[in-house]
Design a protein around this motif. Structure first.
Motif, PDB file in Angstrom:
ATOM      1  N   UNK A  73      20.866   1.393   0.632  1.00 17.20           N
ATOM      2  CA  UNK A  73      20.742   2.768   0.130  1.00 17.20           C
ATOM      3  C   UNK A  73      19.705   3.510   0.945  1.00 17.20           C
ATOM      4  N   UNK A  74      19.672   4.807   0.784  1.00 23.90           N
ATOM      5  CA  UNK A  74      18.699   5.615   1.522  1.00 23.90           C
ATOM      6  C   UNK A  74      17.448   5.917   0.702  1.00 23.90           C
ATOM      7  N   UNK A  75      17.602   6.058  -0.613  1.00 26.42           N
ATOM      8  CA  UNK A  75      16.456   6.361  -1.486  1.00 26.42           C
ATOM      9  C   UNK A  75      16.628   5.684  -2.832  1.00 26.42           C
ATOM     10  N   UNK A  76      15.524   5.579  -3.543  1.00 24.12           N
ATOM     11  CA  UNK A  76      15.530   5.161  -4.939  1.00 24.12           C
ATOM     12  C   UNK A  76      14.176   5.483  -5.546  1.00 24.12           C
ATOM     13  N   UNK A  77      14.081   5.315  -6.859  1.00 21.84           N
ATOM     14  CA  UNK A  77      12.835   5.596  -7.570  1.00 21.84           C
ATOM     15  C   UNK A  77      12.233   4.308  -8.114  1.00 21.84           C
ATOM     16  N   UNK A  78      10.899   4.275  -8.128  1.00 23.95           N
ATOM     17  CA  UNK A  78      10.152   3.188  -8.755  1.00 23.95           C
ATOM     18  C   UNK A  78       9.071   3.823  -9.624  1.00 23.95           C
ATOM     19  N   UNK A  79       8.488   3.039 -10.480  1.00 22.83           N
ATOM     20  CA  UNK A  79       7.410   3.541 -11.334  1.00 22.83           C
ATOM     21  C   UNK A  79       6.159   3.823 -10.522  1.00 22.83           C
ATOM     22  N   UNK A  80       5.456   4.859 -10.873  1.00 27.30           N
ATOM     23  CA  UNK A  80       4.166   5.163 -10.255  1.00 27.30           C
ATOM     24  C   UNK A  80       3.154   4.101 -10.680  1.00 27.30           C
ATOM     25  N   UNK A  81       2.064   4.002  -9.937  1.00 25.78           N
ATOM     26  CA  UNK A  81       0.980   3.101 -10.303  1.00 25.78           C
ATOM     27  C   UNK A  81       1.031   1.749  -9.621  1.00 25.78           C
ATOM     28  N   UNK A  92      -0.194   7.239   6.603  1.00 27.25           N
ATOM     29  CA  UNK A  92      -0.128   5.775   6.613  1.00 27.25           C
ATOM     30  C   UNK A  92      -0.891   5.215   5.416  1.00 27.25           C
ATOM     31  N   UNK A  93      -0.240   4.290   4.712  1.00 28.45           N
ATOM     32  CA  UNK A  93      -0.825   3.653   3.519  1.00 28.45           C
ATOM     33  C   UNK A  93      -1.661   2.467   3.980  1.00 28.45           C
ATOM     34  N   UNK A  94      -2.934   2.706   4.292  1.00 29.42           N
ATOM     35  CA  UNK A  94      -3.821   1.661   4.799  1.00 29.42           C
ATOM     36  C   UNK A  94      -4.346   0.755   3.693  1.00 29.42           C
ATOM     37  N   UNK A  95      -4.786   1.331   2.592  1.00 30.41           N
ATOM     38  CA  UNK A  95      -5.399   0.546   1.515  1.00 30.41           C
ATOM     39  C   UNK A  95      -4.317  -0.011   0.609  1.00 30.41           C
ATOM     40  N   UNK A  96      -4.019  -1.280   0.766  1.00 30.77           N
ATOM     41  CA  UNK A  96      -2.937  -1.929   0.020  1.00 30.77           C
ATOM     42  C   UNK A  96      -3.173  -1.942  -1.494  1.00 30.77           C
ATOM     43  N   UNK A  97      -4.388  -1.698  -1.914  1.00 24.87           N
ATOM     44  CA  UNK A  97      -4.707  -1.763  -3.339  1.00 24.87           C
ATOM     45  C   UNK A  97      -4.657  -0.406  -4.031  1.00 24.87           C
ATOM     46  N   UNK A  98      -4.500   0.668  -3.270  1.00 21.80           N
ATOM     47  CA  UNK A  98      -4.419   2.003  -3.855  1.00 21.80           C
ATOM     48  C   UNK A  98      -3.085   2.162  -4.576  1.00 21.80           C
ATOM     49  N   UNK A  99      -3.112   2.513  -5.856  1.00 18.47           N
ATOM     50  CA  UNK A  99      -1.848   2.692  -6.587  1.00 18.47           C
ATOM     51  C   UNK A  99      -1.129   3.967  -6.162  1.00 18.47           C
ATOM     52  N   UNK A 148       1.548  -4.553  -2.945  1.00 19.95           N
ATOM     53  CA  UNK A 148       2.152  -5.836  -3.325  1.00 19.95           C
ATOM     54  C   UNK A 148       3.127  -5.648  -4.480  1.00 19.95           C
ATOM     55  N   UNK A 149       2.776  -4.809  -5.436  1.00 15.28           N
ATOM     56  CA  UNK A 149       3.664  -4.536  -6.564  1.00 15.28           C
ATOM     57  C   UNK A 149       4.933  -3.826  -6.130  1.00 15.28           C
ATOM     58  N   UNK A 150       4.810  -2.893  -5.183  1.00 19.75           N
ATOM     59  CA  UNK A 150       5.978  -2.192  -4.671  1.00 19.75           C
ATOM     60  C   UNK A 150       6.906  -3.161  -3.943  1.00 19.75           C
ATOM     61  N   UNK A 151       6.337  -3.996  -3.078  1.00 25.93           N
ATOM     62  CA  UNK A 151       7.144  -4.958  -2.328  1.00 25.93           C
ATOM     63  C   UNK A 151       7.835  -5.925  -3.288  1.00 25.93           C
ATOM     64  N   UNK A 152       7.122  -6.398  -4.295  1.00 25.42           N
ATOM     65  CA  UNK A 152       7.725  -7.314  -5.267  1.00 25.42           C
ATOM     66  C   UNK A 152       8.861  -6.637  -6.031  1.00 25.42           C
ATOM     67  N   UNK A 153       8.660  -5.402  -6.442  1.00 22.70           N
ATOM     68  CA  UNK A 153       9.686  -4.660  -7.180  1.00 22.70           C
ATOM     69  C   UNK A 153      10.941  -4.467  -6.328  1.00 22.70           C
ATOM     70  N   UNK A 154      10.756  -4.038  -5.096  1.00 24.46           N
ATOM     71  CA  UNK A 154      11.904  -3.761  -4.227  1.00 24.46           C
ATOM     72  C   UNK A 154      12.617  -5.039  -3.800  1.00 24.46           C
ATOM     73  N   UNK A 155      11.849  -6.099  -3.543  1.00 24.41           N
ATOM     74  CA  UNK A 155      12.458  -7.382  -3.205  1.00 24.41           C
ATOM     75  C   UNK A 155      13.239  -7.923  -4.394  1.00 24.41           C
TER      76      UNK A 155
END
Length: 93
Positions: free
Chosen positions: A29-37, A70-77, A41-48
């Motif tokens: 797919x080209x796009x989708x939605x995920x929950x904010x916050x 660029x999303x440098x800080x991996x811990x920033x929600x 690591x949480x984003x990668x886990x959700x998408x995987x």
């Protein structure tokens, strides 16, 4: 609650994920939605979890932009309303 509050009426706060090149192919797919916050690591886990290990491998090597930065800080929600671009490594010269 105030006018313009994204939580009014129980609306879920979300983030748009846009896939490019090999990430688009792996996600199917080209796009989708995920929950904010979510942090990275949480984003990668959700998408995987949604799309499988093929996308997981792409995400492990991908760059992520949040609202064009660029999303440098991996811990920033991820904030509600943000757009995340998933950019896999590109070949070429």
């Amino acid at each position: 609650m105030t006018v313009g509050d994204p939580t009014r009426d129980g609306a879920e706060q979300s983030v748009t994920v846009r896939y490019f090149a090999g990430a688009r192919s792996a996600a199917g797919r080209t796009t989708e939605s995920v929950s904010a916050g979510l942090d990275r690591a949480g984003l990668v886990a959700e998408l995987t979890g949604r799309h499988g290990d093929r996308l997981g491998r792409v995400l492990a090597a991908a760059s992520f932009l949040v609202d064009g930065v660029v999303w440098h800080d991996r811990h920033t929600p991820l904030p509600a309303g943000a757009t995340v671009d998933v950019l896999p490594p590109f070949a070429g010269g």
